[in-house]
Each structure stands twice: as C-alpha cells, then as structure tokens.
Write an enzyme that holds these catalytic residues in place. Structure first.
Site, PDB file in Angstrom:
ATOM      1  N   ASP A 232      -9.700   2.224  42.699  1.00  0.00           N
ATOM      2  CA  ASP A 232      -9.150   3.187  41.754  1.00  0.00           C
ATOM      3  C   ASP A 232      -7.653   2.872  41.655  1.00  0.00           C
ATOM      4  O   ASP A 232      -7.070   2.242  42.558  1.00  0.00           O
ATOM      5  CB  ASP A 232      -9.405   4.637  42.180  1.00  0.00           C
ATOM      6  CG  ASP A 232      -9.256   5.594  40.985  1.00  0.00           C
ATOM      7  OD1 ASP A 232      -8.678   5.189  39.955  1.00  0.00           O
ATOM      8  OD2 ASP A 232      -9.717   6.745  41.091  1.00  0.00           O
TER       9      ASP A 232
HETATM   10  C1  BGC Z   1      -8.870   7.656  37.789  1.00  0.00           C
HETATM   11  C2  BGC Z   1      -9.927   6.663  37.365  1.00  0.00           C
HETATM   12  C3  BGC Z   1      -9.435   5.886  36.172  1.00  0.00           C
HETATM   13  C4  BGC Z   1      -8.122   5.198  36.537  1.00  0.00           C
HETATM   14  C5  BGC Z   1      -7.548   4.393  35.396  1.00  0.00           C
HETATM   15  C6  BGC Z   1      -7.505   7.024  37.965  1.00  0.00           C
HETATM   16  O1  BGC Z   1      -6.530   8.006  38.051  1.00  0.00           O
HETATM   17  O2  BGC Z   1      -9.264   8.292  38.988  1.00  0.00           O
HETATM   18  O3  BGC Z   1     -11.126   7.323  37.039  1.00  0.00           O
HETATM   19  O4  BGC Z   1     -10.398   4.956  35.751  1.00  0.00           O
HETATM   20  O5  BGC Z   1      -7.179   6.193  36.879  1.00  0.00           O
HETATM   21  O6  BGC Z   1      -7.080   5.221  34.408  1.00  0.00           O
END
Ligand code: BGC
Length: 811
Positions: A232
């Site tokens: 993530d």
């Molecule tokens: C989120 C993810 C997301 C990523 C990119 C993170 O803050 O938890 O679900 O894909 O950001 O935007």
C-alpha cells in the site's frame, strides 16, 4: 475455476538475464507515484497503476485528475448478490482502464464490514466472507478479461481506518482462515488475480509488508500466487525485512526503503540475488499478462461499449435495496400533480465516498434531473434541502468564480516572496476538491484572486481547504483570518482528509472581487501542499429550511425525501464516530412524514446508519453511493423498475446492538477476539433483532418458496435446488439464499445464493452449488470436513428462512 494464463517463462528468464542489478532494483520501486520505470534491455514498457474500486481514475490524485466514469460504490455492487454483475462491472472498468493506458487497477477492496463505523465500509463489499468472495471473483475475472490486472486489497486485517498505519490486528488462525482470508484466497485460487496489495497494518505482531508468514507461506506457497505483491502507498518501511518477507514492489516512488539500500543489502549478502530475481520475474510476468512487454504483444483494442452509461444506471438499480414499502411505490405519475423533492441529499447528491477511490466524474445526474425525466414535464416538482448537515462546502465552481486576469472561469494564483514580490502566477480551476501547490524555496505567501458573480444577496460562505494562515479580504469588510495547522506529518491524512475552514460574509447580488492570502504551513517535511476553495450560496437557517420543507411536503401529492451522508462523512483514513445521520436529518424525516404520510425516504449513503424513524415513511429505499448515473436509477426504482438489491450487511436498530462497534485500537492493538462473530452471525448467536437483516430487500412482486431438494453430502459438497413462485402480478427478481445451520453453538452462515427472474405467476428453479471447501472448517491441522448433523435453510434473508432440510451425510 479460471484457467491460469500461461506466460512463456523461458522468455521471462531471457529478459531477466538482460537486466543489471541496478535496473532490477530500480524496477522494484515506483518511478513515481503511479508508474514503474521502463527497462529497455528487457523490452519492458512503463507499467501504469491506478485506483480504484469505483472506476479507473488514471495516474493522478487530487485536483488535476481528468474526468472519469464513476461507477456505483462497491457496497452497492455487493448488494446485487450477483457474480455475473460483478464480472460485467469489472469488465467495463477494465476496458476503461485500457482506454486510458492503465495496466493495473488497484481494486477490489475485499476487507470485511467488521464494524459499521469503518471509514471504507462503502468501498468494501460485505460483512460476510462468502458473499465477498463471490463478488470478488466475478469482479477480478471481469477486469482481467480485458488484459488489465486487478489488485486485491488490503491483505489483510485492514477492516478499519483508525491508526491504520500502525495498528496490530490480533486475529486467531481459525478466524483468519474462515473469515478474513477467504476473499483473498478465492481471488488467488479461483480468479487467478495478478496483483495483491499488502496492507498498512500489522497482523499478529508483524506489519503486513514484512509478514513472511502470510505473504510467502500462505499467499505464495500455499495458495500458489504467482503475481506481484505491491505495498500500500508508503506501507513499506524497511529494506531487508520487507524484501525477504515476500513484498515485490514498493509504491509510491521514486524514493523509499529499497533502492540503493537494497542493492547494498544484496552486495553484502543480506538479501539473496534469487529473492530480487523472483520479484523482477513476477513484475515481468505481470507485464506479459497486461501486454507491456514489447509494444506489439499487447491485447487488441476493445472499445468501452457505447451504452456504458445506461449499464451503469442499471447497475445502480440492481444494487438499490427497497427496505420497506406500504404500497406508495412505485409512484404512478398519472395520479400526481405536485411532488416535493426534499432533503440535503436531494440538492447535494452523494455519488461516492471519500479517499483514494475518489474519481472526478465526467458528469453527474442530479436527483431533480432524474425525477423530472421519470415523472414527465407535467408534474410540478418543488425542491427543498430541509437542513444542512455537511461539514464541508462543495468546490467553488467556474460559474461563480472568474479569473480577474484572463476572464476564464476560476481563480488567479500569485506566488509571492518574503517581501511580497511576485515570483510567478498561474490560473487555477477550483472545480475539483483541491489542487496541488509546489512550495518553491522563494515562495513565502500565495494570494488567490477571483471575481465572484453572486446570484443572491445574503450571507455567502467561502471555505479554504489546506493548512496554513489564511486572510480573506472582501470589499467593505474587515479582513477575516484563520489559522489551521496539521499536527504530525502524515501526508496521507493531509491528502485524504485535508482540513477545511469556512468564512461567512454578507454581500449583495452582483460581482465582488475577493482576495485570499495564504501563508502555507512550512514546518511539514514535504515541498508540496494543497489548496482548495469551497463556496455556498446564501441559505436559510436549519429552522427556516425545515419549515419550508414541511410546508412543501404538506402541499404535495407525494414526497421524495433524500437524506444520507457524503464523501466527508464516509472516507478513507478516518472511521466514523457515530451511526446517527449528521445534523438534524432525523428530525427532518419525522416532520416531513408527519406533514405527508405519502413520503418515500431514499437514504443515499454507503454504510449503515441507525434510522430511529424507519417505520414512519410509507416507503424506504437504500440507494448507497450509486455513481454518476445513480439519480436516474433512483428515479427508475421510484417509478417502477424492479429494485434488485439485498443487504450485504446487517442494519442495526441501535448502536448498542452492534456486535463489534469500536474501531479504536487499545495500546496499538485491535483485538479480533469476537472471532467469527461479526455481522449477522453475531446477531443470530445473541438472538438480537436488527432493524433490517442481512440479505433483506423487497421486490415489487411477491414470492413463495414451494419446494427444495438437497443432494450430495456435507463432506463432498451440496447441490441445492429451490423452487420459487412469483405470486405477484408482475415480473421480478428474487435472490434465493442458502444458509448452513450447524449443530451446536455455531451460528448459521451463508453458503450459497442464486438470483432468479420470473414473470407473474411463473415458477422457477434456483440452483445453488456448494463446493466442499465452502462447508469445511479450520481445525488444528488445517481444513477438515464437517461431521455431525447440520440443517440447510433457504429463504429471502437470514431472518426470513422459508424451508429447512437436513444436510445429507456421507453414506
Ligand atoms: C490506499 C489504497 C490506494 C493507495 C493509492 C492508499 O492510501 O489505502 O487503497 O490504492 O492509497 O492511492
């Protein structure tokens, strides 16, 4: 079972061999926030990743994102209880992703509705692992059928948002295996997903990007996952520990804990070269699958179907859940002269939740547009917000603001040095919720100038999103000042939930030049910040608006009352603190229903709320966050299209009844000590009646469950056939649900479902196949079949089971 897409592994080996260690390691961290560095020596093009679960946004976030297709939110998709619909949704998103050059879609989000307060509830499917797994499999197969990778996330235990970067989810093995892992396992084993996202949190003491037990032993070795584990965004914090645990790709880049530090670790022997090669091979394999190896190898172009918008509208219809209906619905336009469209969500329709899933919709159908189209031009529709429950204003739109320099819609942004000299200036369109600001070294202050075209006299509101010291200058008034600072340096918090402050000022109708001075907060570690502007026209107090709404309701032949939430109330990175609708919405419903009993309430929200007035309106429809076409879908259902949805999660009668309410870690730990007792399983076990049970949803027709037969056996799998009759006067859709009622203390649980359609008086057969794996349980030595007597029950919801039979035992 999806057939695993075979890739020429010998070809991958040749490409791998052509790369230097530096090229390999460079590939393992993003080249920027959304793309990977191309490697010419390996014939590898740059891979592009994009959120997300409500449709591909493209490689950007925040103010400058281009318009996109905004689909219904995932909780609406799960409410269709239909794997084929999930497939179609995934396929449409995949085709759109291809069209905008996205190779990897960062969806689906398959964490569970453990607590209804979870901030990303709207972005997840269900409280039930089986329903979640079925929707997950359909969605991933649909996305990947277009040659775009799906990314199942967030692996695992990211079921709430409070302290999400650091909390440790304590989940015993049986609960992990039977409740939280099944959607991921189905994604890998059944749908052959090409990417998995490792979550921010820890599970049982180890952060997920370093969790070798779950990433390597379970995901890769036991389940045979051969795709890419991506962190993530900013979840990878270490070099060696994350590299050897099974993480393959660090996002975002170009900075991060790998890079030169990982090269050094390889050179010092701390990380074996084979570990690096395995990661690179996985990325090359992903590239082969999405057609990013040698330009010519890509899958052929398939256009997004031209009827995509009408399909999105049907998807929203299929997800809409009719919770109650005393016969007011469907509305019959021929019997109506005047309809009152009331409520905060009638004037500020919530199409999506907040956070990284957000997209900028290409257009949004408003509730008034939808109702006008469905009712025709002859019926008078009056519109009243009733109350204002929002914490933030809508973005300042180009119709109100004009750049005083160019005359274009928007604002002029001047960057000033410490002496007030102009460093640079630019035009900005604040129609998106914020825009990024680069804080060059010479920049001390910003000024925003705009000419407001005020359509009414009264108290206007202008809000500022961002951090720093703000001064608003409006001609004829003393300057207004406010300081809002961010504590801590969590960039995700700044980007996902930026603070907002609202200034109020009186002004008369006409043009007014205003100026906002901003001294940005400079003690944060990043050289960029963000700035957003909101605006709201003069409006009455809640008292005045309530009175106007009630008067309009009393004068109408029928009322459509839209309440609910918005993308600030339900958003990533923050959990909700209450299940009560914001502001005076409950009071509005009570008063409007008292003024006109012919009221249909539409709740426009992504997660459950407590509805103390649920018995008051003549009809109650749950629309979720239904996407850009959602208001047309609501009007369709209100005027007679069969609402297809069933609840994918239990709606509580009171907060005190919720089995797991708190999402707040205690000393950094979130203890999943309830085991499998979340959602309806807990309600069943405790004998608590919810407001609306899991699986509930009405049809415009009625159904009889006439007969059912169960063959097979509890150890090897079951085949369930249910005969249902449409006993009403019109065609409809029924979701036939099958539950296992185990012997002993274990509560019943969903094991299968099938949607059927039938015309008036028609009899249809629903066939539900339950594989052995769905029935087995996790024992001390792994999965074991069930023994002992069990019952199978079928019906319309977990609380409305119509027929029961003993589950056959092996002979
Ligand atoms: C989120 C993810 C997301 C990523 C990119 C993170 O803050 O938890 O679900 O894909 O950001 O935007």
């Amino acid at each position: 079972m999806t057939r695993r897409q075979t890739v020429d592994e010998a070809d991958l080996t040749r490409r791998l061999d052509a790369m230097s260690l530096k090229e390999k390691v460079t590939l393992l961290t993003g080249g920027d926030a959304w793309t990977l560095t191309p490697v010419a020596a390996a014939g590898l093009a740059s891979l592009t990743l994009s959120d997300g679960p409500v449709g591909p946004r493209g490689p950007s976030f925040g103010g400058d994102t281009p318009p996109a297709l905004l689909f219904p939110s995932p909780s609406s998709l799960a409410a269709t209880w239909d794997e084929d619909t999930a497939y179609e949704t995934g396929r449409l998103m995949g085709l759109k992703a291809r069209e905008i050059g996205v190779h990897v879609l960062l969806a689906p989000t398959v964490n569970l509705h453990r607590s209804p307060l979870g901030g990303r509830h709207f972005e997840c499917y269900s409280e039930d692992p089986h329903l979640t797994a079925r929707v997950t499999v359909g969605f991933i197969r649909g996305v990947q059928s277009t040659g775009v990778a799906a990314t199942v996330k967030h692996f695992v235990g990211n079921d709430s948002e409070t302290q999400r970067m650091t909390y440790d989810a304590r989940i015993d093995e049986k609960t992990l295996r039977e409740v939280y892992l099944p959607p991921f396992e189905a994604a890998v084993r059944e749908a052959d997903v090409w990417a998995v996202m490792a979550a921010y949190n820890s599970v049982n003491g180890t952060t997920m990007t370093e969790n070798g037990r779950l990433l390597t032993e379970v995901l890769k070795q036991e389940w045979g996952f051969d795709g890419v584990v991506v962190s993530d965004w900013q979840a990878a914090r270490t070099t060696e520990a994350s590299a050897v645990a099974g993480l393959d790709l660090v996002m975002p880049g170009p900075d991060g804990p790998w890079g030169d530090a990982l090269i050094a670790a390889v050179e010092q022997g701390a990380v074996p070269p084979a570990v690096i090669d395995d990661k690179v091979r996985r990325i090359l394999r992903l590239a082969a699958r999405v057609g990013a190896l040698d330009e010519a190898a890509g899958p052929g172009h398939i256009p997004v179907p031209s009827n995509v918008r009408s399909r999105m509208r049907q998807l929203a219809v299929q997800g809409s859940v009719l919770l109650r209906n005393d016969g007011l619905l469907p509305l019959r336009p021929g019997t109506l002269r005047k309809v009152a469209l009331i409520g905060p969500n009638a004037v500020r329709f919530a199409t999506q939740g907040g956070g990284s899933a957000q997209v900028t919709p290409e257009h949004v159908v408003t509730p008034l547009d939808g109702l006008r189209r469905a009712l025709g031009e002859d019926i008078e529709i009056t519109v009243h917000p009733g109350v204002f429950p929002h914490t933030k204003l809508l973005p300042l739109d180009g119709g109100t603001a004009t750049d005083p320099v160019t005359g274009e819609p928007g604002v002029r942004l001047d960057y000033l040095d410490a002496d007030g000299n102009l460093v640079s200036d630019e035009h900005k369109d604040p129609a998106n919720w914020w825009f990024p600001i680069v804080l060059g070294p010479g920049v001390a202050e910003l000024t925003v100038r705009t000419r407001l075209g005020l359509r009414d006299s009264g108290t206007h509101r202008l809000s500022v999103i961002g951090t720093g010291h703000f001064t608003l200058r409006v001609p004829g008034h003393e300057p207004l000042t406010h300081e809002q600072l961010q504590e801590g340096d969590d960039i995700a918090a700044l980007l996902l939930n930026p603070p907002s402050h609202t200034f109020a000022f009186p002004a008369v109708r006409g043009e007014t030049d205003i100026m906002l001075s901003v001294r940005p907060q400079r003690n944060l570690p990043y050289p960029v910040t963000l700035l957003g502007l909101g605006y709201d026209v003069p409006r009455g107090t809640d008292e005045e608006e309530l009175e106007a709404a009630v008067t309009a309701a009393a004068e109408a032949d029928a009322v459509v009352l839209m309440v609910g939430s918005d993308s600030d109330t339900e958003a990533e990175n923050v959990d909700r603190t209450t299940l009560t609708l914001r502001g005076r919405q409950d009071e509005l419903v009570e008063q409007v229903c008292a003024a006109n009993p012919r009221t249909a309430v539409v709740v426009n929200a992504g997660s459950p709320f407590v509805l103390p007035w649920a018995e008051r309106p003549a009809a109650l429809l749950w629309s979720w966050f239904p996407g850009q076409e959602g208001a047309d879908a609501i009007a369709d259902v209100l005027t007679g299209t069969e609402p297809g949805g069933r609840l994918p999660t239990t709606f509580p009668a009171a907060e005190a009844d919720v089995p797991v309410l708190s999402t707040r870690p205690v000393d950094g730990t979130l203890d999943y000590s309830e085991g499998g007792l979340i959602g309806y399983r807990a309600y069943t076990a405790r004998g608590t009646a919810p407001l609306f049970p899991f699986g509930h949803g009405l049809s415009y027709t009625t159904w009889d469950y006439e007969d059912f037969a169960v063959t097979g056996d509890i150890e090897r799998g079951l085949s369930i056939r249910v005969t249902v009759r449409n006993t009403g006067g019109r065609a409809g859709r029924e979701v036939v649900q099958a539950y296992l009622d185990p012997a002993g203390d274990e509560p019943q649980r969903l094991i299968g479902f099938a949607a059927v359609e039938a015309g008036a008086s028609e009899v249809v057969m629903a066939s539900i196949t339950v594989p052995a794996e769905t029935l087995s349980i996790w024992g001390a030595a792994g999965w074991v079949p069930r023994t002992g007597p069990h019952r199978i029950r079928v019906g319309r919801s977990v609380a409305d089971l119509r027929l029961t039979a003993a589950a056959p035992r092996p002979s």
